[in-house]
Design a protein around this motif. Structure first.
Motif, PDB file in Angstrom:
ATOM      1  N   GLY A 389      24.062  55.381  37.570  1.00  0.00           N
ATOM      2  CA  GLY A 389      25.196  55.518  36.659  1.00  0.00           C
ATOM      3  C   GLY A 389      26.291  56.421  37.201  1.00  0.00           C
ATOM      4  N   ILE A 390      25.917  57.586  37.735  1.00  0.00           N
ATOM      5  CA  ILE A 390      26.953  58.509  38.201  1.00  0.00           C
ATOM      6  C   ILE A 390      27.560  58.024  39.521  1.00  0.00           C
ATOM      7  CG2 ILE A 390      26.013  60.479  36.960  1.00  0.00           C
ATOM      8  CD1 ILE A 390      24.710  61.468  39.479  1.00  0.00           C
ATOM      9  N   CYS A 391      26.774  57.291  40.326  1.00  0.00           N
ATOM     10  CA  CYS A 391      27.345  56.739  41.563  1.00  0.00           C
ATOM     11  C   CYS A 391      28.396  55.675  41.254  1.00  0.00           C
ATOM     12  CB  CYS A 391      26.239  56.151  42.444  1.00  0.00           C
ATOM     13  SG  CYS A 391      25.273  57.377  43.346  1.00  0.00           S
ATOM     14  N   VAL A 392      28.091  54.806  40.299  1.00  0.00           N
ATOM     15  CA  VAL A 392      29.055  53.773  39.917  1.00  0.00           C
ATOM     16  C   VAL A 392      30.277  54.416  39.273  1.00  0.00           C
ATOM     17  CG1 VAL A 392      29.454  51.748  38.452  1.00  0.00           C
ATOM     18  CG2 VAL A 392      27.296  51.992  39.689  1.00  0.00           C
ATOM     19  N   ALA A 393      30.053  55.426  38.423  1.00  0.00           N
ATOM     20  CA  ALA A 393      31.192  56.110  37.795  1.00  0.00           C
ATOM     21  C   ALA A 393      32.064  56.789  38.853  1.00  0.00           C
ATOM     22  CB  ALA A 393      30.679  57.136  36.786  1.00  0.00           C
ATOM     23  N   PHE A 394      31.445  57.411  39.827  1.00  0.00           N
ATOM     24  CA  PHE A 394      32.191  58.048  40.919  1.00  0.00           C
ATOM     25  C   PHE A 394      33.013  57.005  41.689  1.00  0.00           C
ATOM     26  CE2 PHE A 394      32.375  59.005  45.462  1.00  0.00           C
ATOM     27  CZ  PHE A 394      32.982  60.236  45.476  1.00  0.00           C
TER      28      PHE A 394
END
Length: 801
Positions: A389-394
């Protein structure tokens, strides 16, 4: 501007938008596909637990017992009037059967020829002796006295044998000792009935049409049970129904988790939306922030289901709280966007914010990676979900948002940013620069007594919270019926079937020999139905030497007792003519009536590369008083292991809680190395100091509040380290960035912390104890981290534009 340059700058954003649109479309279609078929939600609470037994056969036994009980549901219809209870049970059973929600419903037992049980054992009767008969034959007891007692004693039950085929009653004694009726139930009017006090209870047993952990099955069962109970109340107001079964716990857990997902997700989203609107005053930025977050959570959902196949409820609820962290990256981009000069260059804006977000991403990934090393399946899922999730958001902030924000802002929050800058300067003067170490020492002094007061509690029940109403109903069923203990048992192994049976018999003898204070009140094992071949041979040899050694004397004894010559001769001859092989487990399992007890035999198993056989021995009663004796009995008996899943998991909780201190230290060193590579050693220490103090303050708070630590508190500290370090990183990067508006940076840090606190704060109100521990620890740790973040600012700050 050249034509080529004009084409590149105009088409590149559209290509990026198209790529992200395609990504979103794939994610949505995959999620819709997974949820349109069998539900991917995992509602089995045991799926949370790791393999705790060193022996894989013990794990197989745990799974076997869970499976044996998982597809059954039990209803208990009770009334003070016995006739009303039976009539109500018939109506209730008929309503359940009519619903079609169950594979089978049994309120009245079908006719059963009980002679089938005797027929299985009759050919092997000379190798089947009870312990009492074995003891009686072992001493100089008179055969005539045994025979007279048999002839003149009343028939003792439905499994009585014919006198001509069993003159001394040895087979009848064996059949009577079979643990067929190991509950408080009696057979009345073809129904299983229990009488307790002035109440009569009737058992209604059902099997499911599928897995107890499928939402389709859960909804069908709950609906059918509710309708049947409603019709029962109208027809028999004095009747009450209690229920027990894994399907009800699974449905309750699923419903509670869905309720929490909605509560946490909606409340977090609304709170974050209001905060972002208040700070940014731009619905467009709000929508773009939620777009980035939605892409992150959607990608995390798809990847987690693709990797694990199932999505556990714990992961789903935790995922709802991830919105507060995933939106952080877009917030940091927006404050740079709003604090930039009027001539906004989207690509330059992305490049300027990339170092801060990259360091923040690395620290967060490190914190979640620690979870992936934990042995708990649900924690591995949470780590996968969060990291994705945080990789895609980044990625969406780095590439999608610049394509969607090519032009500079029409208005900025100069007044708000100016106030924030004043607040930051004053707060940094109070706790930063040369005062930072004094503040750190003061906090250590204040926290030290709290650290000394810390305690721990590794009970498994911190992980699994069962619905109290269902627990109360299950206890009523257990009290009335007398259900076996299935949480603690012995696993017996042997290289061959015969060795496994012999060891089970040896274990049973040791359990029977326990003193009264440590007694288990009986036990159940396959050897009560099928003795080992050696035991059968010993019993036959005992009869041969004690009874049939002198056929003439035996015949005279039978004739004196009144037996006819032909009957006496036939029975004596049957002993010499019996050439049947020993009774085997396979033959016993082939009998239909053995099915309720088949889980006692695990059969062929493989452990540590060796093939063998295994069986389960169930003690009737396990208490804190006799538990040490049972463990010692298992150790003293070859091939025997005592399995206590709850205790094993609790022990593992404790071991990993202790190990987590080492994990936290290792993670701290890695984060320090990471930030030191960016800010040098002195700057790295200053940057890491706020979150280190936050961890210490959080632990001290638990000590002062007398809240015992568990594994999930300690694992949450990893996330405090990973997420809390971001705030000092954001501030330090703002100080190093040319032209940065520190008021805007500080506003972004406070807003990021507020959104994270809002989501994790909601998690702290979860009914799931594990998530509640996560939420409380993260909330406190992140709050302290953001308050102390200015300690990490460099003393020489670049002037902002």
């Amino acid at each position: 501007m050249t034509p080529w340059h004009w084409q590149c700058t105009t088409t590149s954003p559209w290509r990026i938008r198209a790529a992200w649109f395609a990504f979103a479309l794939v994610v949505v279609l995959y999620c819709v596909h997974r949820f349109s078929g069998p539900s991917p939600l995992e509602t089995n609470l045991l799926a949370l637990l790791p393999a705790t037994e060193a022996d894989p056969v013990a794990e197989k036994a745990v799974d076997r017992l869970a499976g044996a009980l998982g597809d059954r549901t039990v209803f208990l219809v009770s009334s003070r009037d016995a006739d009303h209870a039976k009539a109500a049970a018939r109506q209730f059973g008929a309503a359940l059967k009519e619903s079609g929600a169950f594979a089978s419903v049994t309120a009245e037992l079908p006719p059963f020829d009980i002679a089938q049980i005797g027929a299985l054992y009759t050919p092997h009767r000379f190798g089947l002796l009870t312990q009492d008969d074995r003891d009686a034959l072992g001493v100089s007891s008179s055969l005539r006295d045994m025979l007279m007692q048999r002839i003149y004693s009343p028939v003792r039950g439905p499994l009585a044998t014919q006198l001509a085929a069993d003159p001394f009653g040895w087979l009848e004694h064996w059949l009577a000792d079979l643990p067929l009726a190991t509950s408080n139930l009696e057979l009345e009017d073809n129904m299983l009935v229990a009488h307790r006090g002035d109440a009569t209870s009737v058992l209604v047993v059902t099997t499911l049409n599928g897995s107890a952990y499928e939402s389709r099955v859960q909804r069908a069962v709950l609906s059918a049970a509710s309708r049947a109970e409603a019709s029962l109340r109208s027809a028999w107001p004095d009747a009450a129904v209690a229920r027990a079964g894994a399907v009800f716990y699974a449905e309750s857990a699923r419903r509670a988790s869905e309720r929490e997902v909605h509560l946490i997700g909606i409340a977090s989203a609304c709170g974050i939306a209001l905060l972002m609107l208040w700070v940014f005053r731009s619905p467009r930025l709000l929508l773009l922030g939620f777009l980035s977050t939605a892409l992150g959570i959607g990608g995390a959902l798809a990847v987690t289901m693709a990797v694990f196949g199932k999505l556990h409820l714990l992961t789903l609820v935790f995922g709802a709280s991830l919105i507060g962290e995933a939106v952080d990256y877009s917030i940091q981009y927006f404050v740079v966007y709003l604090g930039a000069p009027r001539e906004w260059d989207a690509k330059h804006g992305a490049r300027s914010v990339r170092p801060a977000l990259s360091v923040a991403l690395a620290t967060s990934l490190l914190g979640y990676a620690i979870l992936a090393w934990a042995p708990f399946p649900a924690l591995k899922q949470i780590a996968c979900f969060a990291m994705t999730g945080i990789c895609v958001a980044f990625a969406s902030v780095m590439w999608l948002l610049p394509a969607l924000l090519p032009k500079g802002p029409k208005a900025t929050q100069r007044r708000l940013f100016a106030r924030a800058a004043v607040l930051l300067v004053r707060w940094q003067r109070a706790i930063g620069a040369k005062r930072a170490w004094a503040v750190a020492v003061a906090l250590v002094v204040v926290c030290a007594p709290g650290w000394l007061m810390l305690k721990s509690d590794d009970d498994i029940h911190l992980l699994i919270q069962r619905d109290p109403a269902l627990v109360e109903q299950e206890n009523r069923v257990r009290d009335a019926v007398g259900i076996d203990n299935t949480a603690q048992f012995f696993v017996v192994q042997g290289a061959t079937q015969e060795i496994a049976l012999q060891r089970a018999e040896a274990l049973g003898a040791r359990l029977d020999a326990l003193p009264q204070a440590q007694s288990v009140d009986g036990w159940r094992a396959v050897t009560q139905f099928v003795p080992s071949a050696r035991r059968q041979a010993e019993d036959r040899a005992l009869l041969a030497g004690r009874v049939f050694a002198d056929p003439a004397a035996l015949r005279a004894t039978l004739l004196q007792a009144g037996f006819r010559d032909d009957i006496a001769d036939a029975w004596i001859a049957s002993f010499a003519q019996t050439d049947a092989p020993p009774l085997t487990v396979e033959r016993w399992l082939a009998a239909n009536w053995s099915k309720p007890f088949s889980h006692l035999w695990l059969g062929a198993v493989e452990a540590h590369g060796a093939r063998g056989y295994a069986a389960i021995v169930m003690p009737g009663r396990v208490t804190p008083q006799n538990l040490p004796a049972l463990i010692e009995t298992a150790r003293a008996t070859e091939g025997v292991a005592f399995v206590d899943k709850a205790a094993s998991v609790s022990k593992l909780f404790g071991a990993y809680r202790v190990d987590s201190a080492m994990w936290l230290g290792g993670a701290l060193v890695l984060v320090l190395a990471l930030v030191s590579a960016r800010y040098r050693l002195r700057g790295g220490i200053a940057t890491i100091l706020p979150v280190l103090l936050a961890v210490g303050v959080t632990l001290a708070a638990f000590g002062y509040a007398r809240v015992p630590l568990n594994l999930f508190n300690c694992l949450a500290l990893m996330l405090v380290l990973g997420v809390g370090a971001n705030y000092a990183v954001f501030l330090r990067e703002g100080c190093l960035r040319d032209g940065a508006d520190l008021g805007a940076v500080w506003t972004g840090v406070l807003l990021s912390a507020a959104t994270t606190l809002l989501s994790f704060g909601m998690l702290g109100m979860s009914a799931m104890p594990a998530l509640k521990s996560f939420g409380i620890t993260l909330t406190l740790g992140i709050l302290v981290s953001v308050l102390l973040a200015p300690m990490g600012m460099p003393t020489q700050v670049r002037k902002h534009a």
